[in-house]
Design a protein around this motif. Sequence first.
Motif, PDB file in Angstrom:
ATOM      1  N   ILE A 143      -2.728  21.008  32.922  1.00  0.00           N
ATOM      2  CA  ILE A 143      -1.401  21.617  33.066  1.00  0.00           C
ATOM      3  C   ILE A 143      -1.439  22.634  34.201  1.00  0.00           C
ATOM      4  O   ILE A 143      -0.611  22.604  35.115  1.00  0.00           O
ATOM      5  N   ASP A 144      -2.423  23.535  34.158  1.00  0.00           N
ATOM      6  CA  ASP A 144      -2.553  24.560  35.195  1.00  0.00           C
ATOM      7  C   ASP A 144      -2.775  23.939  36.571  1.00  0.00           C
ATOM      8  O   ASP A 144      -2.357  24.491  37.589  1.00  0.00           O
ATOM      9  N   GLY A 145      -3.425  22.788  36.603  1.00  0.00           N
ATOM     10  CA  GLY A 145      -3.714  22.108  37.857  1.00  0.00           C
ATOM     11  C   GLY A 145      -2.569  21.277  38.404  1.00  0.00           C
ATOM     12  O   GLY A 145      -2.705  20.630  39.444  1.00  0.00           O
ATOM     13  N   GLY A 146      -1.447  21.264  37.689  1.00  0.00           N
ATOM     14  CA  GLY A 146      -0.274  20.545  38.185  1.00  0.00           C
ATOM     15  C   GLY A 146      -0.182  19.081  37.797  1.00  0.00           C
ATOM     16  O   GLY A 146       0.691  18.364  38.291  1.00  0.00           O
ATOM     17  N   LYS A 147      -1.039  18.625  36.912  1.00  0.00           N
ATOM     18  CA  LYS A 147      -1.020  17.215  36.508  1.00  0.00           C
ATOM     19  C   LYS A 147       0.146  16.875  35.583  1.00  0.00           C
ATOM     20  O   LYS A 147       0.420  15.711  35.336  1.00  0.00           O
ATOM     21  N   PHE A 148       0.830  17.899  35.069  1.00  0.00           N
ATOM     22  CA  PHE A 148       1.961  17.670  34.173  1.00  0.00           C
ATOM     23  C   PHE A 148       3.282  18.038  34.841  1.00  0.00           C
ATOM     24  O   PHE A 148       4.247  18.389  34.179  1.00  0.00           O
ATOM     25  N   SER A 197       2.674  35.358  26.747  1.00  0.00           N
ATOM     26  CA  SER A 197       1.535  35.407  25.827  1.00  0.00           C
ATOM     27  C   SER A 197       0.349  34.589  26.341  1.00  0.00           C
ATOM     28  O   SER A 197      -0.755  34.692  25.807  1.00  0.00           O
ATOM     29  N   GLY A 198       0.588  33.756  27.371  1.00  0.00           N
ATOM     30  CA  GLY A 198      -0.467  32.905  27.912  1.00  0.00           C
ATOM     31  C   GLY A 198      -0.396  31.474  27.424  1.00  0.00           C
ATOM     32  O   GLY A 198      -1.064  30.596  27.973  1.00  0.00           O
ATOM     33  N   TYR A 199       0.405  31.231  26.395  1.00  0.00           N
ATOM     34  CA  TYR A 199       0.545  29.865  25.893  1.00  0.00           C
ATOM     35  C   TYR A 199       1.322  29.029  26.886  1.00  0.00           C
ATOM     36  O   TYR A 199       2.249  29.497  27.538  1.00  0.00           O
ATOM     37  N   ARG A 200       0.948  27.755  26.975  1.00  0.00           N
ATOM     38  CA  ARG A 200       1.649  26.833  27.858  1.00  0.00           C
ATOM     39  C   ARG A 200       2.495  25.891  27.016  1.00  0.00           C
ATOM     40  O   ARG A 200       2.097  25.503  25.923  1.00  0.00           O
ATOM     41  N   TYR A 201       3.627  25.512  27.572  1.00  0.00           N
ATOM     42  CA  TYR A 201       4.535  24.570  26.924  1.00  0.00           C
ATOM     43  C   TYR A 201       4.914  23.519  27.952  1.00  0.00           C
ATOM     44  O   TYR A 201       5.111  23.833  29.126  1.00  0.00           O
ATOM     45  N   VAL A 202       5.015  22.287  27.490  1.00  0.00           N
ATOM     46  CA  VAL A 202       5.264  21.162  28.392  1.00  0.00           C
ATOM     47  C   VAL A 202       6.342  20.262  27.783  1.00  0.00           C
ATOM     48  O   VAL A 202       6.478  20.188  26.562  1.00  0.00           O
ATOM     49  N   THR A 203       7.111  19.605  28.637  1.00  0.00           N
ATOM     50  CA  THR A 203       8.158  18.720  28.130  1.00  0.00           C
ATOM     51  C   THR A 203       7.555  17.393  27.671  1.00  0.00           C
ATOM     52  O   THR A 203       6.542  16.943  28.215  1.00  0.00           O
ATOM     53  N   PRO A 204       8.190  16.760  26.691  1.00  0.00           N
ATOM     54  CA  PRO A 204       7.724  15.435  26.268  1.00  0.00           C
ATOM     55  C   PRO A 204       7.748  14.432  27.423  1.00  0.00           C
ATOM     56  O   PRO A 204       6.861  13.584  27.527  1.00  0.00           O
ATOM     57  N   ALA A 205       8.734  14.543  28.308  1.00  0.00           N
ATOM     58  CA  ALA A 205       8.818  13.622  29.447  1.00  0.00           C
ATOM     59  C   ALA A 205       7.628  13.793  30.385  1.00  0.00           C
ATOM     60  O   ALA A 205       7.111  12.814  30.934  1.00  0.00           O
ATOM     61  N   ALA A 206       7.176  15.035  30.568  1.00  0.00           N
ATOM     62  CA  ALA A 206       6.022  15.284  31.431  1.00  0.00           C
ATOM     63  C   ALA A 206       4.753  14.690  30.824  1.00  0.00           C
ATOM     64  O   ALA A 206       3.914  14.137  31.540  1.00  0.00           O
ATOM     65  N   VAL A 207       4.626  14.776  29.513  1.00  0.00           N
ATOM     66  CA  VAL A 207       3.464  14.180  28.841  1.00  0.00           C
ATOM     67  C   VAL A 207       3.514  12.665  28.979  1.00  0.00           C
ATOM     68  O   VAL A 207       2.504  12.027  29.300  1.00  0.00           O
ATOM     69  N   ALA A 208       4.678  12.081  28.763  1.00  0.00           N
ATOM     70  CA  ALA A 208       4.825  10.630  28.891  1.00  0.00           C
ATOM     71  C   ALA A 208       4.506  10.168  30.316  1.00  0.00           C
ATOM     72  O   ALA A 208       3.838   9.140  30.511  1.00  0.00           O
ATOM     73  N   GLU A 209       4.933  10.915  31.310  1.00  0.00           N
ATOM     74  CA  GLU A 209       4.654  10.573  32.705  1.00  0.00           C
ATOM     75  C   GLU A 209       3.158  10.706  33.000  1.00  0.00           C
ATOM     76  O   GLU A 209       2.584   9.875  33.708  1.00  0.00           O
ATOM     77  N   PHE A 210       2.523  11.740  32.473  1.00  0.00           N
ATOM     78  CA  PHE A 210       1.081  11.913  32.648  1.00  0.00           C
ATOM     79  C   PHE A 210       0.336  10.705  32.071  1.00  0.00           C
ATOM     80  O   PHE A 210      -0.561  10.145  32.713  1.00  0.00           O
TER      81      PHE A 210
END
Length: 70
Positions: free
Chosen positions: A31-36, A48-61
């Motif tokens: 995620i930090d590296g831009g893969k999502f 807080s440092g937590y990361r959140y990602v969209t379901p579409a970004a996970v599906a594309e990954f």
Amino acid sequence: MASEWLTVQQATDLVQAAGYPDSADTIRRRIDGGKFGKQGEDWYRAESGYRYVTPAAVAEFIRKRKAGEQ
């Protein structure tokens, strides 16, 4: 911004369900590296440092991974 966000653990669960043994730490680094996708659109890091990602970004990954693009 997306109306639904996944935690790193939820994203990890989806990636693992697709057959990839990535750990939560690995997903966090990706995620930090831009893969999502693009920060602020496809994922964000809370104060807080937590990361959140969209379901579409996970599906594309996952799609790119299956196609050998990741």
